[in-house]
Write a protein that holds these residues in place. Structure first.
Motif, PDB file in Angstrom:
ATOM      1  N   ILE A  22       0.823  -1.212   0.000  1.00  0.00           N
ATOM      2  CA  ILE A  22       0.000   0.000   0.000  1.00  0.00           C
ATOM      3  C   ILE A  22       0.858   1.265   0.000  1.00  0.00           C
ATOM      4  O   ILE A  22       0.395   2.349   0.333  1.00  0.00           O
ATOM      5  N   GLY A  23       2.131   1.095  -0.369  1.00  0.00           N
ATOM      6  CA  GLY A  23       2.996   2.248  -0.509  1.00  0.00           C
ATOM      7  C   GLY A  23       3.505   2.836   0.782  1.00  0.00           C
ATOM      8  O   GLY A  23       3.905   4.007   0.835  1.00  0.00           O
ATOM      9  N   VAL A  24       3.553   2.034   1.865  1.00  0.00           N
ATOM     10  CA  VAL A  24       4.062   2.505   3.153  1.00  0.00           C
ATOM     11  C   VAL A  24       5.541   2.138   3.261  1.00  0.00           C
ATOM     12  O   VAL A  24       5.918   0.982   3.028  1.00  0.00           O
ATOM     13  N   VAL A  25       6.356   3.111   3.595  1.00  0.00           N
ATOM     14  CA  VAL A  25       7.787   2.867   3.774  1.00  0.00           C
ATOM     15  C   VAL A  25       8.013   2.236   5.143  1.00  0.00           C
ATOM     16  O   VAL A  25       7.549   2.752   6.165  1.00  0.00           O
ATOM     17  N   SER A  26       8.694   1.116   5.160  1.00  0.00           N
ATOM     18  CA  SER A  26       8.906   0.379   6.411  1.00  0.00           C
ATOM     19  C   SER A  26      10.290   0.671   6.964  1.00  0.00           C
ATOM     20  O   SER A  26      11.289   0.629   6.241  1.00  0.00           O
ATOM     21  N   TYR A  27      10.361   0.973   8.259  1.00  0.00           N
ATOM     22  CA  TYR A  27      11.618   1.247   8.923  1.00  0.00           C
ATOM     23  C   TYR A  27      11.821   0.249  10.066  1.00  0.00           C
ATOM     24  O   TYR A  27      10.898  -0.043  10.823  1.00  0.00           O
ATOM     25  N   GLY A  28      13.032  -0.245  10.183  1.00  0.00           N
ATOM     26  CA  GLY A  28      13.372  -1.110  11.306  1.00  0.00           C
ATOM     27  C   GLY A  28      12.778  -2.503  11.188  1.00  0.00           C
ATOM     28  O   GLY A  28      12.072  -2.834  10.239  1.00  0.00           O
ATOM     29  N   ARG A  29      13.080  -3.295  12.194  1.00  0.00           N
ATOM     30  CA  ARG A  29      12.600  -4.680  12.227  1.00  0.00           C
ATOM     31  C   ARG A  29      11.124  -4.723  12.594  1.00  0.00           C
ATOM     32  O   ARG A  29      10.677  -4.035  13.507  1.00  0.00           O
ATOM     33  N   LEU A  74      -6.885  -2.471   3.273  1.00  0.00           N
ATOM     34  CA  LEU A  74      -6.636  -3.902   3.456  1.00  0.00           C
ATOM     35  C   LEU A  74      -6.757  -4.689   2.155  1.00  0.00           C
ATOM     36  O   LEU A  74      -6.715  -5.916   2.166  1.00  0.00           O
ATOM     37  N   LEU A  75      -6.937  -3.959   1.051  1.00  0.00           N
ATOM     38  CA  LEU A  75      -6.956  -4.565  -0.292  1.00  0.00           C
ATOM     39  C   LEU A  75      -8.000  -5.672  -0.416  1.00  0.00           C
ATOM     40  O   LEU A  75      -7.735  -6.770  -0.916  1.00  0.00           O
ATOM     41  N   LEU A  76      -9.207  -5.390   0.054  1.00  0.00           N
ATOM     42  CA  LEU A  76     -10.269  -6.397   0.040  1.00  0.00           C
ATOM     43  C   LEU A  76     -10.901  -6.496  -1.336  1.00  0.00           C
ATOM     44  O   LEU A  76     -11.146  -5.484  -1.998  1.00  0.00           O
ATOM     45  N   ASN A  77     -11.191  -7.724  -1.754  1.00  0.00           N
ATOM     46  CA  ASN A  77     -11.979  -7.891  -2.971  1.00  0.00           C
ATOM     47  C   ASN A  77     -13.453  -7.675  -2.628  1.00  0.00           C
ATOM     48  O   ASN A  77     -13.811  -7.403  -1.475  1.00  0.00           O
ATOM     49  N   ALA A  78     -14.323  -7.778  -3.626  1.00  0.00           N
ATOM     50  CA  ALA A  78     -15.733  -7.447  -3.418  1.00  0.00           C
ATOM     51  C   ALA A  78     -16.381  -8.336  -2.362  1.00  0.00           C
ATOM     52  O   ALA A  78     -17.151  -7.858  -1.515  1.00  0.00           O
ATOM     53  N   GLU A  79     -16.061  -9.630  -2.369  1.00  0.00           N
ATOM     54  CA  GLU A  79     -16.689 -10.545  -1.419  1.00  0.00           C
ATOM     55  C   GLU A  79     -16.219 -10.264   0.009  1.00  0.00           C
ATOM     56  O   GLU A  79     -17.029 -10.252   0.949  1.00  0.00           O
ATOM     57  N   LEU A  80     -14.912 -10.038   0.189  1.00  0.00           N
ATOM     58  CA  LEU A  80     -14.406  -9.751   1.530  1.00  0.00           C
ATOM     59  C   LEU A  80     -14.904  -8.411   2.035  1.00  0.00           C
ATOM     60  O   LEU A  80     -15.199  -8.241   3.224  1.00  0.00           O
ATOM     61  N   ARG A  81     -15.004  -7.437   1.126  1.00  0.00           N
ATOM     62  CA  ARG A  81     -15.525  -6.121   1.501  1.00  0.00           C
ATOM     63  C   ARG A  81     -16.943  -6.234   2.031  1.00  0.00           C
ATOM     64  O   ARG A  81     -17.281  -5.706   3.090  1.00  0.00           O
ATOM     65  N   ASP A  82     -17.807  -6.946   1.289  1.00  0.00           N
ATOM     66  CA  ASP A  82     -19.192  -7.087   1.720  1.00  0.00           C
ATOM     67  C   ASP A  82     -19.285  -7.864   3.027  1.00  0.00           C
ATOM     68  O   ASP A  82     -20.128  -7.573   3.882  1.00  0.00           O
ATOM     69  N   HIS A  83     -18.402  -8.855   3.182  1.00  0.00           N
ATOM     70  CA  HIS A  83     -18.378  -9.630   4.421  1.00  0.00           C
ATOM     71  C   HIS A  83     -18.033  -8.730   5.606  1.00  0.00           C
ATOM     72  O   HIS A  83     -18.657  -8.818   6.678  1.00  0.00           O
TER      73      HIS A  83
END
Length: 266
Positions: A22-29, A74-83
């Protein structure tokens, strides 16, 4: 079994999304699989403490707007979104799919015994089989079931219980409006009918609705004569807003005549 179903869902989905997804820069462990809570909250544009309460079950009634933001994060598809919407006790909303999948068109063509067609929330007729084309052949245009019902002069004679049919159309629009509030085509058809049909305007303004039923209905086709049929409506999986309408004709001279009409060369 826990009663915090929404929180469990959010935690499970958060663990499947990587920061880079989702384009978030991760820092550290990273000590957790997937996204951190604060990353989800920031990406979804919500308060971190509020999101934490959602996962912990201390907050259980997020708005549809917040759920939409979480769905994107959370990158949900249509079914997960509706759920997720249902877990939160919120009616899913969405954008209708406007094209009919080839496999569904194939199903329509393989159903030769009775009319079958696909509608969108605005009741545009997206696809038909040969029997549906024959069934609606008395109409000037086979394009939108609501416009045909309210605006075509043949409709009161064609529909044995035209008033009930009109009420069913309006009830369908009310339901679609709740599910797809941003559907521009739905708004367009409602606006057109409100202006063009006094009957539609009165039903729409009065909120006069009818209960859904699969009772047999009688139609009078201009060539085939009386037809008695029942129908079933099915939501099309993977195509939000689309409904597959399957009619079942009772045996008789009218059904035989309609079959002959459907067999005519185009």
């Amino acid at each position: 079994m826990t009663d915090n179903l929404l929180g469990e869902f959010l935690r499970a989905r958060r663990a499947t999304v990587q920061a880079a997804d989702i384009g978030v820069v991760s820092y550290g462990r990273r000590r957790v699989a997937g996204l951190r809570r604060e990353e989800v909250a920031a990406a979804a544009g919500m308060n971190q403490d509020y999101y934490t309460r959602l996962e912990q079950g201390r907050e259980r009634r997020p708005s549809a707007q917040l759920l939409e933001a979480l769905s994107r994060t959370l990158l949900l598809n249509a079914e997960l979104r509706d759920h997720m919407f249902r877990l939160a006790g919120v009616a899913p909303t969405g954008r209708a799919v406007g094209t009919v999948a080839p496999v569904l068109r194939g199903i329509l063509e393989s159903y030769p015994a009775a009319p079958a067609f696909v509608l969108n929330p605005a009741m545009d007729i997206l696809a038909t089989n040969a029997m549906a084309d024959a069934f609606f052949s008395g109409y000037a245009r086979i394009d939108n079931l609501a416009r045909m019902t309210f605006l075509d002069p043949i409709s009161p004679d064609f529909c044995g219980d035209w008033i009930w049919t009109c009420q069913a159309i309006v009830a369908g629009f009310r339901q679609s409006g709740a599910l797809f509030p941003d559907d521009l085509r739905l708004r367009e058809v409602i606006a057109e009918l409100t202006t063009a049909s006094v009957d539609f305007a009165e039903l729409w303004d009065s909120y006069t609705l009818c209960a859904a039923t699969t009772d047999a209905r009688v139609f009078t086709h201009p060539e085939a004569g009386p037809l008695r049929l029942t129908y079933q409506s099915f939501d099309v999986r993977g195509a939000a807003g689309q409904r597959l309408m399957l009619y079942q004709l009772e045996p008789g001279p009218g059904a035989e005549s309609l079959a002959r009409l459907a067999a005519r060369p185009a």
